[in-house]
Design an enzyme around this catalytic site. Structure first.
Site, PDB file in Angstrom:
ATOM      1  N   CYS A   1      -3.844  -1.570  -2.147  1.00 26.97           N
ATOM      2  CA  CYS A   1      -4.440   0.278  -1.772  1.00 26.97           C
ATOM      3  C   CYS A   1      -5.236   0.086  -3.373  1.00 26.97           C
ATOM      4  CB  CYS A   1      -3.192   0.360  -2.527  1.00 26.97           C
ATOM      5  SG  CYS A   1      -3.375   2.654  -3.363  1.00 26.97           S
TER       6      CYS A   1
ATOM      7  N   CYS B   1     -11.059   2.794   0.143  1.00 30.82           N
ATOM      8  CA  CYS B   1      -9.973   2.969  -0.166  1.00 30.82           C
ATOM      9  C   CYS B   1      -9.052   2.612   1.181  1.00 30.82           C
ATOM     10  CB  CYS B   1      -9.130   4.580   0.495  1.00 30.82           C
ATOM     11  SG  CYS B   1      -7.969   4.922   1.310  1.00 30.82           S
TER      12      CYS B   1
ATOM     13  N   HIS C   1      -7.232   3.176   3.654  1.00 28.88           N
ATOM     14  CA  HIS C   1      -7.123   4.116   4.604  1.00 28.88           C
ATOM     15  C   HIS C   1      -8.726   4.041   5.982  1.00 28.88           C
ATOM     16  CE1 HIS C   1      -2.944   4.891   2.843  1.00 28.88           C
ATOM     17  NE2 HIS C   1      -2.689   5.613   4.253  1.00 28.88           N
TER      18      HIS C   1
ATOM     19  N   GLU D   1      -3.899   8.373   9.033  1.00 29.27           N
ATOM     20  CA  GLU D   1      -1.895   7.926   9.298  1.00 29.27           C
ATOM     21  C   GLU D   1      -1.668   8.878  10.273  1.00 29.27           C
ATOM     22  OE1 GLU D   1       0.318   7.380   6.639  1.00 29.27           O
ATOM     23  OE2 GLU D   1      -0.563   6.811   5.840  1.00 29.27           O
TER      24      GLU D   1
ATOM     25  N   ASP E   1       1.063  -0.877   0.128  1.00 24.41           N
ATOM     26  CA  ASP E   1       0.061   0.133   0.267  1.00 24.41           C
ATOM     27  C   ASP E   1       0.875   1.485   0.057  1.00 24.41           C
ATOM     28  OD1 ASP E   1      -2.567   1.697   0.546  1.00 24.41           O
ATOM     29  OD2 ASP E   1      -2.098   1.796   2.426  1.00 24.41           O
ATOM     30  N   SER E   2       0.655   2.283   0.354  1.00 27.83           N
ATOM     31  CA  SER E   2       0.661   3.527  -0.457  1.00 27.83           C
ATOM     32  C   SER E   2       1.675   3.926   1.681  1.00 27.83           C
ATOM     33  CB  SER E   2      -0.076   4.791  -0.988  1.00 27.83           C
ATOM     34  OG  SER E   2      -1.158   4.838  -0.013  1.00 27.83           O
TER      35      SER E   2
HETATM   36  N1  DGL Z   1      -4.449   3.377   1.060  1.00 26.36           N
HETATM   37  C1  DGL Z   1      -4.784   3.394  -0.786  1.00 26.36           C
HETATM   38  C2  DGL Z   1      -6.259   3.278  -1.006  1.00 26.36           C
HETATM   39  O1  DGL Z   1      -6.525   2.164  -0.937  1.00 26.36           O
HETATM   40  C3  DGL Z   1      -4.365   5.268  -0.204  1.00 26.36           C
HETATM   41  C4  DGL Z   1      -4.494   6.013   0.021  1.00 26.36           C
HETATM   42  C5  DGL Z   1      -3.666   7.360  -1.190  1.00 26.36           C
HETATM   43  O2  DGL Z   1      -2.190   6.869  -0.574  1.00 26.36           O
HETATM   44  O3  DGL Z   1      -3.832   8.101  -1.103  1.00 26.36           O
HETATM   45  O4  DGL Z   1      -6.781   4.187  -2.370  1.00 26.36           O
END
Ligand code: DGL
Length: 275
Positions: free
Chosen positions: A77, A188, A190, A156, A14-15
């Site tokens: 991600c 997402c 996150h 985050e 993931d990012s």
């Molecule tokens: N967690 C990521 C997603 O599912 C990306 C969040 C990001 O880096 O903008 O899209």
């Protein structure tokens, strides 16, 4: 397949910390599997970057995982899944599992009134990955989308129930609240970290879809299909690699996984650029 092949880890990237929500689901569905986690914390967020950058980063992330001899790669991600999945599948012959397909199936199973909301990063929403996948199955669905970019830094930062998170969620979700959706895709990885706030703001009667749950089942099916499910009877472990070590990574990882995280290793970006 021999014992050694079955013992190879599953790679997850993931990012940043978002993919931990998928690791949590993987660990409960496949408790005996080892996992290598790669969070590109130095280059987060991906959601505000161009498609070509997201593809480039995703290929580098996957290449790093390949150096760990992974037997499958989970693109934990949604942004990378929306944009880079084709390039990743073209490059590698191991199973590559993205978030869109399992999230879509889960949402289709959940909706009764056929009104589905989707929230995600700007890139995921602009690329219409979920709405295209949903409409492909059922043209009559009503789909409402909203990009919620500020949810990523809030997650985050670990602001899982902060007043500011409530205020931002109210602002983002007010358009969706008017649409009588019964299902909301957390598009997402996150966002499940902010589940409490999102659920409260959108209303308890709306079912939240965490793609990680469905993705974990798909990972199990895929590695079973290629005969590489672990036969170990001991609990698997997770190796963490990040491109920058934010002080909060370990703290949030422990909070979210409800387990101690011994070590988080830093990978130099320079190394990643070479892949
Ligand atoms: N967690 C990521 C997603 O599912 C990306 C969040 C990001 O880096 O903008 O899209």
């Amino acid at each position: 397949m021999n014992f050694i092949d079955r013992g190879r880890p599953i790679g997850v990237f993931d990012s940043g910390i978002g993919g931990l929500t998928v690791v949590k689901r993987l660990a409960s569905t496949l408790p005996n599997e080892n996992i290598v986690y790669f969070g590109d914390t130095a280059r987060v967020p991906y959601g505000s970057k161009s498609n070509s950058t997201v593809i480039e980063y995703s290929l580098q992330d996957a290449a790093f995982l390949k150096t760990k001899n992974v037997k499958a790669i989970v693109v934990a991600c949604n942004t990378a899944s929306s944009i880079a999945i084709k390039s990743l599948k073209q490059k590698y012959d191991i199973p590559i599992i993205g978030m869109i397909e399992p999230g879509t199936e889960f949402a289709l199973r959940s909706t009764k009134n056929k009104k589905i909301g989707i929230i995600g990063t700007r890139a995921t929403i602009d690329n219409k990955a979920y709405s295209k996948a949903l409409k492909k199955v059922d043209k009559k669905l009503k789909v409402f989308e909203k990009a919620c970019p500020l949810f990523v830094p809030l997650a985050e930062e670990g602001w899982v129930e902060h007043k500011a998170t409530y205020e931002i969620a109210e602002e983002y979700l007010k358009v969706l609240k008017k649409k009588e959706i019964d299902t909301l895709i957390l598009g997402c990885t996150h966002y499940p970290i902010l589940t409490k706030v999102i659920q409260k703001v959108i209303g308890e009667n709306v079912k939240l879809i965490d793609s990680g749950i469905a993705a974990a089942e798909l990972v199990r099916d895929e590695i079973n299909r290629i005969g590489l499910l672990s036969h170990s009877s001991s609990l698997g472990f997770v190796d963490f690699f990040v491109t920058d070590i934010p002080k909060k990574f370990k703290e949030i990882a422990e909070l979210f996984l409800s387990a101690p995280v011994k070590e988080v290793k830093k990978v130099e970006l320079e190394e990643i650029w070479h892949y």
